[in-house]
Design an enzyme around this catalytic site. Structure first.
Site, PDB file in Angstrom:
ATOM      1  N   SER A 117      46.388  28.277  37.670  1.00  0.00           N
ATOM      2  CA  SER A 117      46.442  29.475  36.834  1.00  0.00           C
ATOM      3  C   SER A 117      47.788  29.576  36.117  1.00  0.00           C
ATOM      4  O   SER A 117      48.130  28.678  35.352  1.00  0.00           O
ATOM      5  CB  SER A 117      46.145  30.713  37.680  1.00  0.00           C
ATOM      6  OG  SER A 117      45.890  31.826  36.861  1.00  0.00           O
ATOM      7  N   TYR A 118      48.568  30.647  36.357  1.00  0.00           N
ATOM      8  CA  TYR A 118      49.845  30.765  35.650  1.00  0.00           C
ATOM      9  C   TYR A 118      50.853  29.702  36.093  1.00  0.00           C
ATOM     10  O   TYR A 118      51.858  29.478  35.422  1.00  0.00           O
ATOM     11  CB  TYR A 118      50.446  32.160  35.805  1.00  0.00           C
ATOM     12  CG  TYR A 118      51.495  32.424  34.744  1.00  0.00           C
ATOM     13  CD1 TYR A 118      51.115  32.662  33.424  1.00  0.00           C
ATOM     14  CD2 TYR A 118      52.851  32.375  35.036  1.00  0.00           C
ATOM     15  CE1 TYR A 118      52.056  32.854  32.436  1.00  0.00           C
ATOM     16  CE2 TYR A 118      53.806  32.577  34.056  1.00  0.00           C
ATOM     17  CZ  TYR A 118      53.398  32.819  32.749  1.00  0.00           C
ATOM     18  OH  TYR A 118      54.338  32.997  31.756  1.00  0.00           O
ATOM     19  N   HIS A 153      37.977  29.792  39.917  1.00  0.00           N
ATOM     20  CA  HIS A 153      39.384  29.742  39.528  1.00  0.00           C
ATOM     21  C   HIS A 153      40.241  29.039  40.572  1.00  0.00           C
ATOM     22  O   HIS A 153      41.155  28.298  40.231  1.00  0.00           O
ATOM     23  CB  HIS A 153      39.880  31.170  39.303  1.00  0.00           C
ATOM     24  CG  HIS A 153      41.200  31.261  38.626  1.00  0.00           C
ATOM     25  ND1 HIS A 153      41.403  30.853  37.321  1.00  0.00           N
ATOM     26  CD2 HIS A 153      42.394  31.726  39.058  1.00  0.00           C
ATOM     27  CE1 HIS A 153      42.666  31.058  36.982  1.00  0.00           C
ATOM     28  NE2 HIS A 153      43.288  31.586  38.020  1.00  0.00           N
ATOM     29  N   ASP A 156      34.759  29.275  36.288  1.00  0.00           N
ATOM     30  CA  ASP A 156      35.811  30.261  36.090  1.00  0.00           C
ATOM     31  C   ASP A 156      35.768  30.733  34.642  1.00  0.00           C
ATOM     32  O   ASP A 156      35.769  29.912  33.722  1.00  0.00           O
ATOM     33  CB  ASP A 156      37.174  29.629  36.397  1.00  0.00           C
ATOM     34  CG  ASP A 156      38.350  30.509  36.018  1.00  0.00           C
ATOM     35  OD1 ASP A 156      38.198  31.751  36.054  1.00  0.00           O
ATOM     36  OD2 ASP A 156      39.418  29.956  35.689  1.00  0.00           O
ATOM     37  N   GLY A 179      49.594  34.307  38.746  1.00  0.00           N
ATOM     38  CA  GLY A 179      50.325  35.522  38.426  1.00  0.00           C
ATOM     39  C   GLY A 179      50.358  35.785  36.930  1.00  0.00           C
ATOM     40  O   GLY A 179      49.333  35.696  36.264  1.00  0.00           O
TER      41      GLY A 179
END
Length: 392
Positions: free
Chosen positions: A110-111, A366, A318, A14
């Site tokens: 990721s986030y 990713h 990624d 996100g």
């Protein structure tokens, strides 16, 4: 199921994206979604083969989660997310006390490179204040993780250049023009990013630069209308939130599936009949993200000092949070090397430091388990064992 299995808290990307849509439905859950959202099939590389999985939709407003105070959706950020996640975990343990003393791990991608260590930091503070009933935190693991604003940006631009995605001229202009320390880039820097993506990248999926984008089939044509411009947290410019894997349209299948009335009824979800569709990511949350730590490296140091093991892994194709970004960031910790760089079985390469293990997953994008499920499961099992990955 073995009743002594450890518990894994999983959070996703996100800010504002769903752990159910991505982690549970595309990557590591016991079931995956068929094409067109018509049903489910077993995931033979599910991580529940090794542990109990608890997918956390965070912050409130992601997926089917909600807040009784709608203004919260306009005022989210790192601090609130960490505190709310701790409150959920404590209350969940109280509701299901048989799990209270289980070994607890936290992982995400990721986030979640922010969510995971920030929640671990909250747990340490909670344990210090509740020494009689501590949460049994045993380790954290993050993949293709947002880590440090400066080194993430530097590593990302370097990856683009080293993988021939941008010209020499654009690379040098980005390096010389952009102040990677700033949260918000100058207009000149923004225009350079836009030029690179619009004119030099070509029609690629930035989340796996060697995979076909979701635009060459009937599903892909339908998916194009739903592609959202998600703000990547380590970059102030925007990139399309297109996730791809062996099937480049998996995100679309999740959105179809979780908008089905029979699925919502079975999940006891959307009882209030909200007026808008379920989406994999919330643009409202993403646009209104109010605080983001510039670097989680100080938290890494705090966790390692407290004896909490950290594993970090990177899919190496990624280009959004690339392996170069992670390596630049981890280098700033100046950790003592315990086991020098070597290739690991079925996966990629790894190096073991005092307090931290880093691994690459060759050919993964990713979402590592989406592209390399067997390697991801092996990586996860090694993490739980606390043992180095097997040499090839």
């Amino acid at each position: 199921m073995v009743v002594t299995k450890t518990i894994i808290i999983i959070t996703n990307t996100g800010p504002g994206c769903s752990s159910v849509a991505y982690g549970a439905s595309e990557e590591i859950g016991p079931f995956k979604i068929n094409k067109r959202g018509s049903g489910l099939y077993l995931n033979k590389f599910s991580w529940n083969l090794a542990a109990n999985l608890l997918f956390l939709e965070t912050p409130a407003g992601v997926g089917f989660s909600y807040s009784n105070t709608s203004s919260n959706l306009l005022d989210s950020g790192d601090r609130r997310t960490a505190k709310d996640s701790l409150a959920f975990l404590v209350n969940w343990m109280n509701r299901y006390p048989r799990y209270k003393h289980r070994e607890l791990y936290i992982t995400g991608e990721s986030y979640a490179g922010h969510y995971v260590p920030q929640l671990a930091r909250e747990i340490l503070a909670y344990n210090n204040a509740n020494s009689k009933h501590p949460l049994n935190l045993k380790g954290i693991m993050v993949g293709n993780a947002v880590t440090d604003n400066y080194y993430d940006n530097l590593g990302t631009v370097t990856y683009w250049w080293s993988h021939a995605m941008i010209s020499d001229k654009t690379f040098h202009q980005l390096i010389n023009t952009c102040n990677f320390h700033q949260q918000k880039n100058s207009e000149e820097c923004e225009s350079l990013y836009s030029y690179a993506m619009d004119q030099e990248f070509g029609n690629i999926d930035q989340y796996n630069i060697y995979a076909p984008p979701c635009n060459n089939s009937s599903d892909g044509a339908d998916a194009r209308s739903t592609l959202r411009s998600m703000k990547m947290p380590h970059l102030s410019h925007h990139v399309s939130r297109k996730l791809s894997g062996y099937d480049p349209c998996t995100e679309k299948y999740a959105e179809r599936y979780y908008n089905r009335a029979d699925v919502q009824k079975a999940l006891h979800a959307n009882a209030t009949k909200i007026s808008y569709k379920w989406t994999a990511c919330s643009e409202v949350l993403n646009r209104n993200w109010n605080d983001s730590e510039a670097s989680v490296l100080p938290i890494y140091r705090q966790l390692m000092a407290a004896g909490v093991p950290i594993w970090v892994f990177s899919g190496d194709v990624d280009s959004v949070v690339p392996v170069t970004a992670t390596r630049y960031s981890l280098a700033q910790l100046k950790l003592q090397i315990k086991i020098p760089w070597y290739p690991w079985y079925v996966g990629g390469w790894t190096e073991v430091y005092k307090g931290l293990t880093f691994a690459t997953v060759r050919g993964a994008g990713h979402e590592v388990p989406l592209f390399k499920p067997r390697a991801a499961l092996e990586l996860f099992r090694a993490f739980l064992r606390g043992k180095p990955l097997h040499k090839s």
